[in-house]
Design an enzyme around this catalytic site. Sequence first.
Site, PDB file in Angstrom:
ATOM      1  N   ASN A  47      19.012   1.811  11.981  1.00 14.27           N
ATOM      2  CA  ASN A  47      18.342   0.874  12.873  1.00 14.27           C
ATOM      3  C   ASN A  47      17.383   1.548  13.840  1.00 14.27           C
ATOM      4  O   ASN A  47      16.731   0.885  14.636  1.00 14.27           O
ATOM      5  CB  ASN A  47      19.371   0.029  13.628  1.00 14.27           C
ATOM      6  CG  ASN A  47      19.995  -1.006  12.710  1.00 14.27           C
ATOM      7  OD1 ASN A  47      19.534  -1.190  11.582  1.00 14.27           O
ATOM      8  ND2 ASN A  47      21.037  -1.669  13.180  1.00 14.27           N
ATOM      9  N   ARG A 118      14.125  -6.995   6.743  1.00 17.11           N
ATOM     10  CA  ARG A 118      13.749  -7.749   7.932  1.00 17.11           C
ATOM     11  C   ARG A 118      13.072  -6.879   8.975  1.00 17.11           C
ATOM     12  O   ARG A 118      12.210  -7.332   9.725  1.00 17.11           O
ATOM     13  CB  ARG A 118      15.008  -8.399   8.521  1.00 17.11           C
ATOM     14  CG  ARG A 118      14.765  -9.733   9.107  1.00 17.11           C
ATOM     15  CD  ARG A 118      15.902 -10.173   9.964  1.00 17.11           C
ATOM     16  NE  ARG A 118      15.444 -10.321  11.328  1.00 17.11           N
ATOM     17  CZ  ARG A 118      14.893 -11.406  11.802  1.00 17.11           C
ATOM     18  NH1 ARG A 118      14.760 -12.461  11.067  1.00 17.11           N
ATOM     19  NH2 ARG A 118      14.475 -11.463  13.057  1.00 17.11           N
ATOM     20  N   ASP A 142      18.703 -14.823   7.118  1.00 21.22           N
ATOM     21  CA  ASP A 142      19.415 -13.942   6.206  1.00 21.22           C
ATOM     22  C   ASP A 142      20.891 -14.259   6.270  1.00 21.22           C
ATOM     23  O   ASP A 142      21.288 -15.259   6.868  1.00 21.22           O
ATOM     24  CB  ASP A 142      19.112 -12.468   6.487  1.00 21.22           C
ATOM     25  CG  ASP A 142      19.491 -12.065   7.887  1.00 21.22           C
ATOM     26  OD1 ASP A 142      20.307 -12.773   8.505  1.00 21.22           O
ATOM     27  OD2 ASP A 142      18.996 -11.048   8.376  1.00 21.22           O
TER      28      ASP A 142
HETATM   29  N1  EPU Z   1      16.753 -13.708  18.720  1.00 16.22           N
HETATM   30  C1  EPU Z   1      16.062 -14.873  18.966  1.00 16.22           C
HETATM   31  N2  EPU Z   1      14.714 -14.782  19.179  1.00 16.22           N
HETATM   32  C2  EPU Z   1      14.043 -13.600  19.117  1.00 16.22           C
HETATM   33  C3  EPU Z   1      14.764 -12.420  18.837  1.00 16.22           C
HETATM   34  C4  EPU Z   1      16.127 -12.515  18.651  1.00 16.22           C
HETATM   35  O1  EPU Z   1      16.627 -15.944  19.016  1.00 16.22           O
HETATM   36  O2  EPU Z   1      12.806 -13.600  19.324  1.00 16.22           O
HETATM   37  C5  EPU Z   1      18.219 -13.797  18.515  1.00 16.22           C
HETATM   38  C6  EPU Z   1      18.610 -13.497  17.080  1.00 16.22           C
HETATM   39  O3  EPU Z   1      18.489 -14.635  16.275  1.00 16.22           O
HETATM   40  C7  EPU Z   1      20.012 -13.003  17.234  1.00 16.22           C
HETATM   41  C8  EPU Z   1      20.010 -12.285  18.567  1.00 16.22           C
HETATM   42  O4  EPU Z   1      18.865 -12.803  19.273  1.00 16.22           O
HETATM   43  O5  EPU Z   1      20.899 -14.061  17.313  1.00 16.22           O
HETATM   44  C9  EPU Z   1      19.945 -10.766  18.469  1.00 16.22           C
HETATM   45  O6  EPU Z   1      18.748 -10.385  17.855  1.00 16.22           O
HETATM   46  P1  EPU Z   1      18.070  -8.957  18.066  1.00 16.22           P
HETATM   47  O7  EPU Z   1      16.604  -9.192  18.140  1.00 16.22           O
HETATM   48  O8  EPU Z   1      18.709  -8.240  19.210  1.00 16.22           O
HETATM   49  O9  EPU Z   1      18.460  -8.240  16.737  1.00 16.22           O
HETATM   50  P2  EPU Z   1      17.521  -7.668  15.610  1.00 16.22           P
HETATM   51  O10 EPU Z   1      16.468  -6.820  16.191  1.00 16.22           O
HETATM   52  O11 EPU Z   1      17.124  -8.770  14.701  1.00 16.22           O
HETATM   53  C10 EPU Z   1      18.940  -5.484  15.348  1.00 16.22           C
HETATM   54  C11 EPU Z   1      19.613  -4.753  14.206  1.00 16.22           C
HETATM   55  C12 EPU Z   1      20.851  -5.521  13.791  1.00 16.22           C
HETATM   56  C13 EPU Z   1      21.782  -5.635  14.985  1.00 16.22           C
HETATM   57  C14 EPU Z   1      21.042  -6.324  16.147  1.00 16.22           C
HETATM   58  C15 EPU Z   1      21.861  -6.409  17.414  1.00 16.22           C
HETATM   59  C16 EPU Z   1      17.839  -3.674  13.012  1.00 16.22           C
HETATM   60  C17 EPU Z   1      17.023  -3.574  11.780  1.00 16.22           C
HETATM   61  N3  EPU Z   1      18.705  -4.666  13.076  1.00 16.22           N
HETATM   62  O12 EPU Z   1      18.562  -6.766  14.826  1.00 16.22           O
HETATM   63  O13 EPU Z   1      21.480  -4.715  12.792  1.00 16.22           O
HETATM   64  O14 EPU Z   1      22.901  -6.379  14.624  1.00 16.22           O
HETATM   65  O15 EPU Z   1      19.833  -5.589  16.446  1.00 16.22           O
HETATM   66  O16 EPU Z   1      22.279  -5.152  17.810  1.00 16.22           O
HETATM   67  O17 EPU Z   1      17.713  -2.863  13.913  1.00 16.22           O
HETATM   68  C18 EPU Z   1      22.683  -4.253  10.828  1.00 16.22           C
HETATM   69  O18 EPU Z   1      22.373  -3.073  10.962  1.00 16.22           O
HETATM   70  O19 EPU Z   1      23.532  -4.639   9.993  1.00 16.22           O
HETATM   71  C19 EPU Z   1      22.030  -5.268  11.672  1.00 16.22           C
HETATM   72  C20 EPU Z   1      22.021  -6.551  11.374  1.00 16.22           C
END
Ligand code: EPU
Length: 448
Positions: A47, A118, A142
């Site tokens: 990540n 993603r 997803d």
């Molecule tokens: N969210 C919104 N609007 C936005 C952005 C996020 O509603 O504009 C919501 C999402 O739908 C979710 C929550 O906020 O419910 C958290 O989203 P976040 O943006 O923090 O997560 P992400 O960037 O999509 C990354 C990791 C995830 C990890 C999360 C939380 C990567 C590629 N993915 O996702 O990792 O769970 O942060 O720590 O960095 C994994 O590795 O298995 C994985 C899913």
Amino acid sequence: MLASAPVGNRRAQPPAVSAIPLRIMDVFEITGGARLCGEVRATGAKNSVLKLMAAALLATGVTTLREVPDILDVTYMAELLRRLGCLVERDIPARTLTIDVPEVPSHQADYDLVRKLRASINVLGPLLARCGEAHVALPGGDNIGSRGLDMHIDGLERLGATVRSEHGFLIATRSARLTGAHVWLDFPSVGATENLLMASVLAEGITVIDNAAREPEIVDICTMLQSMGAQIDGVGSSTLTITGVEVLNPTDHTTVPDRLVAGTWAVAAVMTAGDVTIRNAHAAHLAIVLDKLTETGAHIDVLPDGFRVQAEARPRSVDIVTLPYPGFPTDLQPHFIALNSIAEGAAMVTENLFEARFRFVNEMVRLGADVRTDGHHALVRGRESLSGAPVEAADIRAGAGLVLAGLVASGTTTIYEPHHIDRGYEGFLDDLTRCGAAVIRRSVSDQD
Ligand code: EPU
């Protein structure tokens, strides 16, 4: 002479083989019961590295990334960067990746790659900053939930971009250089913080990102951006202040160790009453997780380059509540459902980030676990044992949780769709085997 073929009302012959084509697929097969003992080394963080690769787009020339894990997501991201005009070379044994970024990268990320990865949404910020526009296919939902982009979009608009959605693409444009602004995130989103960071480092003036995410992976990207010449204050806090610069330079950066891989091994050691030393890991990045494992009765020694986890008896159950860092990571929630399902006592697991992460519970129930969900809570009543069964991995972390359950279940657990697990864990089966687990990958057909 050949007999002439009958004509007219011919009866169709049944096909010699089934009309449904066979699908050959890999599965993981685990025979539970081994106590894990040994030493493993965590890779660089998935990540983080995917975002570091996107950040390389911010400077013309050759950026070198180190401690790059050998996982499929890196291959997809490398392909995306190639399509954007970069020359990407990977030395897998040396764990390095070089990205030679042209002066004017292309600005379109198509659906065929975005749907596989993603994290490709992370090219939005750097492409907008570098090229003046970015067309990134919308990733859609997803297996762990809908995952919105509203904070990414609102933040970029605050910096002066125009963002619209058209024909399945998110199209961000700017007519002049982006301009610094104060952005308050509704929630400390990891992805939105990263995109806004990468857009604002080349903006004119000062940007403040308030309620920013503070994950170690955010600190990692800030450190890389600083080494490229970016000016960022407040790194590691929830207020990031960025003073834009006109150009950035390529750099040489080592990826932060993967706390989720290290955490997975720590839970595996506890569940199997084992003794595992995890190298290339920062115990501080897992403070709350290691504290919970201590509550289960395990013993943890922090070492200069990692930590050692020892357990001797059945773990005691522990409640967990997932929250943004430094809270308990959602990405280790399935692991703790697996742990609690064989622990002494009952535990409440609360998931606050991804609504669909409890889908994995149905697979745990197939293994004999006693788990009931109600909204974003799961009540797990520990059982003395689980019993092996065929189950399906729906995403990386659910897959890892099932591997852990399979390690302690009696008999054989067969995990279908293990490619999800491969996305996040380099050489997982080899390491498990070295630590004493009975686990193999084999090909089966869907009619086996
Ligand atoms: N969210 C919104 N609007 C936005 C952005 C996020 O509603 O504009 C919501 C999402 O739908 C979710 C929550 O906020 O419910 C958290 O989203 P976040 O943006 O923090 O997560 P992400 O960037 O999509 C990354 C990791 C995830 C990890 C999360 C939380 C990567 C590629 N993915 O996702 O990792 O769970 O942060 O720590 O960095 C994994 O590795 O298995 C994985 C899913």
